[in-house]
Design a protein around this motif. Structure first.
Motif, short mmCIF file in Angstrom:
data_model
loop_
_atom_site.label_atom_id
_atom_site.label_comp_id
_atom_site.label_asym_id
_atom_site.label_seq_id
_atom_site.Cartn_x
_atom_site.Cartn_y
_atom_site.Cartn_z
N THR A 362 -23.63 -103.26 -15.60
CA THR A 362 -23.42 -104.51 -16.32
C THR A 362 -23.76 -104.47 -17.80
N SER A 363 -24.07 -103.32 -18.33
CA SER A 363 -24.30 -103.21 -19.77
C SER A 363 -24.23 -101.75 -20.19
N PRO A 364 -23.58 -101.46 -21.32
CA PRO A 364 -23.50 -100.08 -21.79
C PRO A 364 -24.71 -99.67 -22.63
N LEU A 365 -25.61 -100.61 -22.96
CA LEU A 365 -26.61 -100.34 -23.99
C LEU A 365 -27.60 -99.23 -23.64
N LEU A 366 -28.07 -99.17 -22.40
CA LEU A 366 -29.04 -98.12 -22.05
C LEU A 366 -28.47 -96.73 -22.28
N LEU A 367 -27.23 -96.53 -21.85
CA LEU A 367 -26.63 -95.20 -21.97
C LEU A 367 -26.12 -94.92 -23.39
N LEU A 368 -26.27 -95.89 -24.28
CA LEU A 368 -25.90 -95.66 -25.69
C LEU A 368 -27.07 -95.16 -26.52
#
Length: 381
Positions: A362-368
């Motif tokens: 539900t969010s791309p931020l961690l893997l960015l």
């Protein structure tokens, strides 16, 4: 020849990254309710395998000195979590974060949107075809689920829609502005009126407001100063302090007890975990008890990312998470590439009420995180 090889490796890299996203979205569907044993092992195994493949591809594509620093630092962090008996359930996620760094953030966000839509489509098609339970109340393993179009609960679907909508605002590469507006308008109708997801509605409206401000030179001047930058960077710290204080005061504060229902039981849940799971350096796993005298408050529900990561992830990872937020914000200001604020500021605010940011689905931020550090060129933000 090398350029062609790197292009093919890059396409393979993004495909594997996309498969991880689809994997987590589908395993957040009602399918898992009848396949609990598979759910507890399969997604993490997929993430570990995918992480290994991504790491190999990264080595073949060539790694910069910043990439080497990232790999070394994350390897030490993973080793410390394991050796010092931290929350070992985080290791697959940390390993995946270690592996995703070679591609710039904009391409990763674009890939996230593409494969999130595919994953959500697979869930909806499975539900409509009757392969998985579609909608309604489902009681499974001591817990009630409110299924919506094949997803286990409306909040997951709502957060997914908000995340995709915010990513589209960030990318802003849809040729027709009218089409972009229609997509955003449809998203707000679904999350607010159909899913009744107030936190998502707030997050999406906040994203629209930020997009309007940074798209206009006059309004951009309102946030292009150090005071606003300091406020943005302070938000995660302030939110964490509030959640910790509420957890500490709940047992003795009459007002908090009286308004517990108004806050959807969050004060009671925060207090329960604060009392039963003291803060540790590298975190801990929670024991969820759903029957008997010592039943877990909330039956495993633990909304509120800041206090959740402090207790579950531990002091060091919680600190690094907040540092990551602030690093992205400060970098956006230094490069004057404010578009990333469309994603990160709504996530910071929504995370006071939810944990959706912590999910790969539900969010791309961690893997960015690795990509933001390794790829620092101005056009990456």
């Amino acid at each position: 020849m090398n350029n062609k090889r790197n292009f093919n490796l890059k396409e393979l890299y993004l495909l594997i990254y996309g498969i991880v996203i689809i994997n987590y979205i589908y395993f957040s569907s009602t399918w898992t309710l009848n396949h609990q044993r598979v759910w507890y092992s399969y997604p993490n195994r997929i993430m570990l395998i995918a992480g290994c493949l991504l790491l190999i591809i990264s080595l073949l594509m060539g790694i910069s000195y910043r990439g080497i620093i990232w790999l070394f630092s994350m390897s030490i962090l993973i080793g410390m979590v394991y050796v010092f008996d931290g929350n070992k359930g985080l290791i697959p996620l940390l390993f995946m974060m270690l592996s995703v760094f070679i591609i710039n953030p904009a391409e990763l966000v674009k890939t996230y949107v593409k494969y999130s839509l595919i994953g959500a489509g697979m869930v909806v098609i499975s539900a409509v075809s009757g392969y998985i339970p579609r909608s309604g109340h489902i009681f499974n393993n001591g817990t009630w689920y409110m299924a919506v179009w094949g997803f286990q609960n409306p909040n997951f679907l709502g957060y997914l829609i908000v995340s995709i909508a915010l990513c589209l605002l960030y990318l802003d590469n849809i040729e027709s502005k009218k089409l972009l507006f229609m997509v955003q308008f449809l998203a707000i109708l679904v999350i607010h009126f159909y899913l009744d997801y107030d936190t998502g509605t707030m997050g999406l409206i906040l994203g629209w407001g930020i997009k309007y401000i940074i798209s206009n030179k006059r309004t951009l001047m309102l946030i292009r100063n150090k005071i606003i930058l300091i406020i943005f960077c302070a938000l995660p710290i302030v939110f964490e302090i509030i959640q910790v204080r509420v957890a500490q005061l709940y047992q003795t504060n009459v007002w908090l007890v009286a308004h517990n229902d108004f806050f959807h039981w969050r004060p009671a849940i925060w207090s329960y975990y604060w009392i039963n799971y003291p803060v540790k350096v590298f975190g801990q796993a929670f024991e969820i008890i759903k029957s008997g005298f010592n039943i877990t408050v909330g039956s495993g529900a633990f909304d509120g990312m800041y206090i959740y990561t402090l207790l579950s992830w531990g002091l060091i990872l919680n600190f690094l998470l907040i540092l990551y937020f602030d690093y992205v914000i400060v970098s956006a200001y230094k490069k004057e590439q404010f578009n990333i604020l469309v994603i990160i500021l709504p996530v910071i605010v929504m995370s006071f009420f939810e944990n959706g940011f912590l999910s790969v689905a539900t969010s791309p931020l961690l893997l960015l995180a690795g990509s933001f550090y390794v790829n620092r060129r101005k056009d990456n933000y």
